[in-house]
Design a protein around this motif. Structure first.
Motif, mmCIF file in Angstrom:
data_model
loop_
_atom_site.group_PDB
_atom_site.id
_atom_site.type_symbol
_atom_site.label_atom_id
_atom_site.label_comp_id
_atom_site.label_asym_id
_atom_site.label_seq_id
_atom_site.Cartn_x
_atom_site.Cartn_y
_atom_site.Cartn_z
ATOM 1 N N UNK A 176 0.831 -1.205 0.000
ATOM 2 C CA UNK A 176 0.000 0.000 0.000
ATOM 3 C C UNK A 176 0.864 1.253 0.000
ATOM 4 N N UNK A 177 1.920 1.266 0.798
ATOM 5 C CA UNK A 177 2.821 2.421 0.829
ATOM 6 C C UNK A 177 3.490 2.635 -0.522
ATOM 7 N N UNK A 178 3.937 1.558 -1.150
ATOM 8 C CA UNK A 178 4.545 1.665 -2.488
ATOM 9 C C UNK A 178 3.532 2.184 -3.503
ATOM 10 N N UNK A 179 2.307 1.700 -3.417
ATOM 11 C CA UNK A 179 1.257 2.135 -4.337
ATOM 12 C C UNK A 179 0.957 3.618 -4.161
ATOM 13 N N UNK B 61 -4.666 7.621 -2.776
ATOM 14 C CA UNK B 61 -5.098 6.237 -2.932
ATOM 15 C C UNK B 61 -6.336 5.971 -2.087
ATOM 16 N N UNK B 62 -7.394 5.464 -2.713
ATOM 17 C CA UNK B 62 -8.654 5.195 -2.013
ATOM 18 C C UNK B 62 -8.941 3.704 -1.871
ATOM 19 N N UNK B 63 -8.550 2.908 -2.880
ATOM 20 C CA UNK B 63 -8.917 1.499 -2.870
ATOM 21 C C UNK B 63 -7.998 0.725 -3.802
ATOM 22 N N UNK B 64 -7.581 -0.468 -3.373
ATOM 23 C CA UNK B 64 -6.790 -1.379 -4.199
ATOM 24 C C UNK B 64 -7.484 -2.728 -4.237
ATOM 25 N N UNK C 266 -8.208 -3.778 -0.542
ATOM 26 C CA UNK C 266 -7.498 -2.955 0.425
ATOM 27 C C UNK C 266 -8.100 -1.555 0.404
ATOM 28 N N UNK C 267 -8.557 -1.099 1.564
ATOM 29 C CA UNK C 267 -9.131 0.243 1.685
ATOM 30 C C UNK C 267 -8.331 1.025 2.729
ATOM 31 N N UNK C 268 -7.303 1.777 2.269
ATOM 32 C CA UNK C 268 -6.522 2.564 3.224
ATOM 33 C C UNK C 268 -7.287 3.811 3.659
ATOM 34 N N UNK C 269 -7.081 4.208 4.904
ATOM 35 C CA UNK C 269 -7.693 5.413 5.436
ATOM 36 C C UNK C 269 -6.621 6.180 6.205
ATOM 37 N N UNK C 270 -7.003 7.248 6.879
ATOM 38 C CA UNK C 270 -6.036 8.093 7.577
ATOM 39 C C UNK C 270 -5.292 7.327 8.674
ATOM 40 N N UNK D 127 -9.790 -7.143 3.044
ATOM 41 C CA UNK D 127 -10.767 -8.208 2.922
ATOM 42 C C UNK D 127 -10.178 -9.234 1.970
ATOM 43 N N UNK D 128 -10.078 -10.475 2.428
ATOM 44 C CA UNK D 128 -9.556 -11.567 1.610
ATOM 45 C C UNK D 128 -10.725 -12.485 1.287
ATOM 46 N N UNK D 129 -10.873 -12.765 -0.008
ATOM 47 C CA UNK D 129 -11.965 -13.642 -0.405
ATOM 48 C C UNK D 129 -11.548 -14.513 -1.572
#
Length: 82
Positions: free
Chosen positions: A35-38, A51-54, A65-69, A75-77
């Motif tokens: 996430x940090x690299x993205x 970045x809002x969503x991966x 992946x939903x990063x926030x402040x 969520x793994x599915x």
């Protein structure tokens, strides 16, 4: 269907999980770095974007992946068969 949910601090520390501890720690560490690299790539490409969503999909799993402040939600599915 959903196999697990993890809430991770921005330091990569799991806060809540529905998975086994070993798997949780592995996902938390790897996804935090990813996430940090993205975020870094996105900033370099367009400095005004955030970045809002991966979503990562493989044959075995789909990781959302939903990063926030302060936290990141994972969520793994199992992916739907198409």
């Amino acid at each position: 269907g959903v196999e697990g949910i993890i809430v991770v601090s921005n330091d990569g520390i799991p806060i809540r999980t529905t998975l086994e501890p070993e798997i949780t720690v592995q996902y938390a560490a790897l996804v935090t770095r990813f996430t940090e690299k993205s975020k870094s790539v996105l900033t370099q490409v367009n400095g005004e974007d955030d970045l809002k969503f991966l979503r990562i999909r493989s044959k075995k799993h789909e990781i959302m992946i939903a990063p926030d402040k302060d936290y990141t939600l994972l969520v793994i599915q199992k992916p739907a068969v198409s």
